[in-house]
Each structure stands twice: as C-alpha cells, then as structure tokens.
Design a protein around this motif. Structure first.
Motif, PDB file in Angstrom:
ATOM      1  N   CYS A 268       0.991  -1.145  -0.296  1.00 23.96           N
ATOM      2  CA  CYS A 268      -0.403   0.092  -0.069  1.00 23.96           C
ATOM      3  C   CYS A 268       0.744   0.994   0.037  1.00 23.96           C
ATOM      4  O   CYS A 268       0.280   2.680  -0.948  1.00 23.96           O
ATOM      5  CB  CYS A 268      -0.907   0.008   1.298  1.00 23.96           C
ATOM      6  N   CYS A 273      -1.725  -2.390   5.403  1.00 24.25           N
ATOM      7  CA  CYS A 273      -1.930  -3.041   5.071  1.00 24.25           C
ATOM      8  C   CYS A 273      -0.525  -4.118   5.635  1.00 24.25           C
ATOM      9  O   CYS A 273      -1.548  -5.264   6.106  1.00 24.25           O
ATOM     10  CB  CYS A 273      -1.034  -2.899   3.436  1.00 24.25           C
ATOM     11  N   CYS A 276       4.669  -4.085   5.106  1.00 21.62           N
ATOM     12  CA  CYS A 276       7.020  -3.332   5.108  1.00 21.62           C
ATOM     13  C   CYS A 276       6.504  -3.655   6.378  1.00 21.62           C
ATOM     14  O   CYS A 276       7.418  -3.478   7.151  1.00 21.62           O
ATOM     15  CB  CYS A 276       6.580  -2.460   4.709  1.00 21.62           C
TER      16      CYS A 276
HETATM   17  S1  FES Z   1       3.387  -1.095   2.508  1.00 21.63           S
HETATM   18 FE1  FES Z   1       1.517  -1.231   3.284  1.00 21.63          FE
HETATM   19  S2  FES Z   1       1.444  -1.089   5.402  1.00 21.63           S
HETATM   20 FE2  FES Z   1       3.793  -0.932   4.660  1.00 21.63          FE
END
Ligand code: FES
Length: 317
Positions: A268, A273, A276
């Motif tokens: 995202c 989301c 990461c």
């Molecule tokens: S890529 Fe989704 S929270 Fe970081």
C-alpha cells in the motif's frame, strides 16, 4: 542452517467473473486442489502481480472454504495501477504467488456486532459475515451504503435473506448518519467500519470516546503523511549486512531500500496493509502507520511511512 520462512504460496486463477461492471471477482486455488493456508474472518492476502507490484486484498469467502481464496477488486482508473492490472492482465489459468493470509477481525461472540461498509468496503466483512452465518451466529447487523446499487450482495446472500443487512443507495437516499446507526443498538456493541475516507472520518468521530477494543477500522486508502518541516536526514542501517544509506527528509525508507537493492516487500505504501512490517533495533522510528498498536510499535515499524527521531535507524533487514 535456518530454513528460509515460507512467505508465499503458489495459486492458479481458477475462475473470474464481473458481477457488475468494474468489479472483478477471482477464485484462486492450489493447482492440485490442496487446501490453502488457513485464514481468520476479515483477513487479507498480498498478491504478487509482478516484480515490485504487490497488492493487498480482503478474502471474501468463508474461512471453512479452505480450498480457495476469493477476492473482489474494483477497477480504480485513478489508482496506483494494481486494480487495472488485475482487471486487464490476469486470466483464468495464470499462476499467482500470494502471501500467507494476515489480519482478521475479532467479533464479540455474545454482544451485538455492527458492521458499517461503504461500497467495495464490504469485502472484509464478507468472510466475517459468512463465517458468523456458518457458525449460526446472528448477533450482528450490516449497514451498507453504496453510491448506486450494492456491488456484491450475493457474497453475503444468507445475511441478506435473513434480514440482517440494511442497504442504502446514496444516489436515491440521504447518506446515513453513523452515530444514529450505532445508537439504534443497546450498549455493549462492537463496531467495525470499512469504506471511503469521509465514512471513516464520520465513524472515527462517532466512536471517539469508545474504548479501543470496542471498534475496528479497516482502511483501503493509504494514509497521507503531512511533511514535517523539522525533519532531518538520518542514516538507515541494515543490521544483517551492515549496509547504510542516508534518507533525506521527504524520501521514504522503502525508496532507500530499493536503491540498496534490498529484499523487501511492500504494497500500500501508506501504512495500512501491514506488508512492510519490520523489526527496528535502534531509532526510535517516527511511526505514521494506522495499524500497529503502541505495544507493537515498541519493536516493529511500518517502513513505508516511517521516519526517524534520531540520526540512525537500524532495522532487522
Ligand atoms: S506497504 Fe502497506 S503498511 Fe507498508
């Protein structure tokens, strides 16, 4: 040697449909029909569309349907490209790597659960509602507003048939008042919301004095991070390799990691989301995500939106 953890499973697109224009439903299965890793109601998966293009979607089927993952994707012409890829470039028979399912919603087994959805924001509630119906639980109500006809009522058909869903077409009726919807129910309710930003803002306001454990917000629009005029450069250090790179104010840690050709996953790029999520060792980071609790932030950070309070951020990467 420690084995590399399994992060993704291989699936094949078994079926697709477009129940209404602009919404594509896809059924993913193991190629040989084996069970897929289990998931909790309200969980989501990351779909690896191509290198550096990963998108996160809610699972819409019931968790006991363990031979498939069903997702529904709305075509967003002004989005970041993931939904267009899903609509235009994926076909039955293609293989997709998907992450192990993450997240989920904890409904209250005794008290009333209120689900408030806007448009395609119904998707995380589909698996929750299907699971409750499967388990014979009727202690919930879904308030679903839609800017036109509701997009996937068949996904929750048993709930619609049982009269546990209020659908409002906001093209022909006023936008419902969320405070008033919540007030229709006695004390002791748990409330959940997923929809467009104005709906989430109204929900946040309506539950502002509720205890944290009584409500849950599911976001699909990345958080906008206001730039900090006092931000200073910091050195990003990868603990495992010792590699370092300076991150300038306004630049993201993800960009720095891409420059360093580090092995990272992100979707995202907006702190919603969870893909990461990374352990931090020295910092402390400036957290800008919308999903980690205070307790989780003491050890983890969503690097797509984070900064650093000090001169060095050391992460477990
Ligand atoms: S890529 Fe989704 S929270 Fe970081």
């Amino acid at each position: 040697m420690t084995p590399k953890p399994i992060r993704t499973v291989s699936t094949v697109i078994r079926h697709t449909s477009e129940p209404i224009p602009g919404i594509r439903v896809m059924v993913l299965q193991d190629e040989d029909g084996w069970e897929l890793p289990p998931f909790r109601p309200g969980a989501h998966i990351d779909i690896h569309l191509e290198k550096r293009l990963v998108r996160t979607y809610s699972l819409c089927n019931a968790p006991h349907e363990n031979d498939r993952y069903v997702i529904a994707v709305k075509r967003e012409e002004m989005g970041r490209g993931g939904s267009i890829f899903v609509h235009d470039r994926l076909a039955v028979g293609q293989h997709l790597q998907v992450s192990l399912p993450r997240g989920g919603m904890e409904v209250d087994p005794q008290e009333m659960n209120i689900f408030i959805a806007g448009g395609i924001g119904i998707t995380p509630f589909c698996s929750v509602i299907r699971d409750m119906e499967y388990r014979g639980l009727a202690n919930y109500r879904l308030y679903w507003s839609s800017n036109g006809p509701a997009c996937l009522p068949e996904m929750i058909q048993p709930a619609v048939d049982a009269g546990r869903v209020d659908i409002v077409n906001t093209l022909t009726a006023p936008i419902p008042d969320i405070s008033e919807q919540l007030a229709r129910h006695e004390n002791g309710i748990r409330a959940f919301c997923c929809g467009p930003a104005p709906m989430l803002d109204a929900f946040d306001k309506a539950v502002s004095d509720w205890p944290e454990e009584r409500f849950h917000v599911e976001r699909f629009t990345p958080v906008r991070i206001a730039s900090d005029p006092n931000a200073k450069p910091f050195t990003l250090v990868l603990a495992r390799s010792g590699r370092q790179q300076v991150v300038e104010p306004g630049d993201s840690i993800v960009e720095a990691l891409i420059d360093m050709d580090a092995d990272i996953s992100f979707s995202c790029e907006g702190g919603i989301c969870g893909l990461c999520r990374t352990r931090w060792i020295e910092g402390p980071p400036v957290h800008n995500d919308r999903i980690l609790t205070a307790e989780e932030r003491a050890q983890d950070v969503m690097i797509c939106v984070a900064g650093c309070k000090g001169p060095r951020l050391v992460i477990d990467a």
